[in-house]
Design a protein around this motif. Structure first.
Motif, short mmCIF file in Angstrom:
data_model
loop_
_atom_site.label_atom_id
_atom_site.label_comp_id
_atom_site.label_asym_id
_atom_site.label_seq_id
_atom_site.Cartn_x
_atom_site.Cartn_y
_atom_site.Cartn_z
N GLN A 187 43.04 45.04 40.78
CA GLN A 187 42.04 44.62 39.81
C GLN A 187 42.68 44.02 38.56
OE1 GLN A 187 39.72 48.23 39.36
NE2 GLN A 187 38.07 47.29 40.52
N LYS A 197 36.95 40.60 34.57
CA LYS A 197 35.78 41.09 35.30
C LYS A 197 34.76 39.97 35.47
CE LYS A 197 32.20 44.56 35.69
NZ LYS A 197 31.55 43.74 36.64
N PHE A 198 34.56 39.15 34.44
CA PHE A 198 33.65 38.02 34.53
C PHE A 198 34.09 37.07 35.65
CE2 PHE A 198 32.77 33.60 33.48
CZ PHE A 198 31.39 33.62 33.40
N GLN A 220 36.00 37.74 38.24
CA GLN A 220 35.82 38.41 39.53
C GLN A 220 34.35 38.38 39.94
OE1 GLN A 220 37.68 42.16 38.53
NE2 GLN A 220 39.61 41.57 39.51
N ASP A 221 33.46 38.57 38.99
CA ASP A 221 32.01 38.49 39.29
C ASP A 221 31.64 37.08 39.75
OD1 ASP A 221 31.72 41.15 38.62
OD2 ASP A 221 30.83 40.75 36.65
N GLU A 222 32.23 36.07 39.13
CA GLU A 222 31.96 34.69 39.54
C GLU A 222 32.37 34.47 41.00
OE1 GLU A 222 30.54 31.82 37.83
OE2 GLU A 222 29.78 33.61 36.82
N ASN A 279 32.67 36.84 43.32
CA ASN A 279 31.78 37.65 44.16
C ASN A 279 30.42 36.99 44.36
OD1 ASN A 279 33.53 39.79 44.84
ND2 ASN A 279 33.19 40.72 42.84
N ASP A 280 29.95 36.24 43.37
CA ASP A 280 28.63 35.59 43.44
C ASP A 280 28.70 34.16 43.97
OD1 ASP A 280 27.62 37.92 42.36
OD2 ASP A 280 27.50 37.13 40.32
N GLU A 336 26.63 33.37 47.15
CA GLU A 336 25.28 33.91 47.27
C GLU A 336 24.41 32.91 48.03
OE1 GLU A 336 23.84 36.93 46.14
OE2 GLU A 336 25.95 37.50 45.89
#
Length: 180
Positions: free
Chosen positions: A25, A101-102, A104-106, A108-109, A112
């Motif tokens: 991470q 984290k932002f 990583q979220d990008e 992960n999304d 979609e």
């Protein structure tokens, strides 16, 4: 004594796996893949996004599409610093951990369901000022091939699709660009 040794071994293994996970991470490295029809209405192509780097300043997102024949047909590198600049006005990302984290979220999304447009252009849609190539837009209406969109900033979204005529991925819609 054997029980104590076993307990110690379990604790060491548990600690090592926790350390390994958190190190993953901290570095921010992350990879996602999705199989979707893109160059063909039936065959599935491979969409892949990889986040590489140790800090938000040196991270990049690498987005590729490989067709069902195994040929790389699209490649885009997005510098994390540029993405963060595009989003920093809306998101208060001051700490390094929050930035990572932002990002990583990008990732992960990124794949979609809403980003896969089936088809890219509906038969009754009309091009507007955000369509860079009206002939390609019309080609997509006829072919019925799918599209994909992704953000390059808070108010910038790129829509891409496969041009069967030109045998390459092209932008067919570019929405809401910030004027520079």
């Amino acid at each position: 004594m054997k029980l104590a040794s076993l307990s110690l071994l379990v604790l060491i293994v548990a600690f090592a796996s926790c350390t390994s996970e958190s190190a993953k991470q901290v570095t921010g490295n992350l990879e996602k893949t999705s199989l979707q029809p893109f160059t063909d209405t039936l065959q599935q192509d491979t969409f892949k996004i990889v986040l590489k780097g140790k800090t938000s300043k040196d991270m990049s997102l690498f987005f590729t599409i490989t067709n069902f024949k195994g040929e790389k047909i699209y490649e885009k590198e997005m510098k994390a610093a540029d993405l963060l600049k595009g989003f920093l006005a809306s998101a208060e990302l001051k700490k390094e951990d929050d930035k990572i984290k932002f990002l990583q979220d990008e990732v992960n999304d990124f794949f979609e369901e809403e980003h896969f447009l089936v088809p890219a252009v509906m038969h009754d849609e009309k091009p507007d000022e955000n369509v860079p190539d009206k002939a390609f837009y019309e080609e997509l209406k006829q072919s019925g091939l799918n599209g994909f969109d992704y953000s390059t900033g808070k108010d910038d979204k790129v829509y891409i699709a496969w041009s069967a005529k030109e045998k390459k991925v092209k932008i067919y819609y570019n929405c809401c660009q910030l004027k520079k």
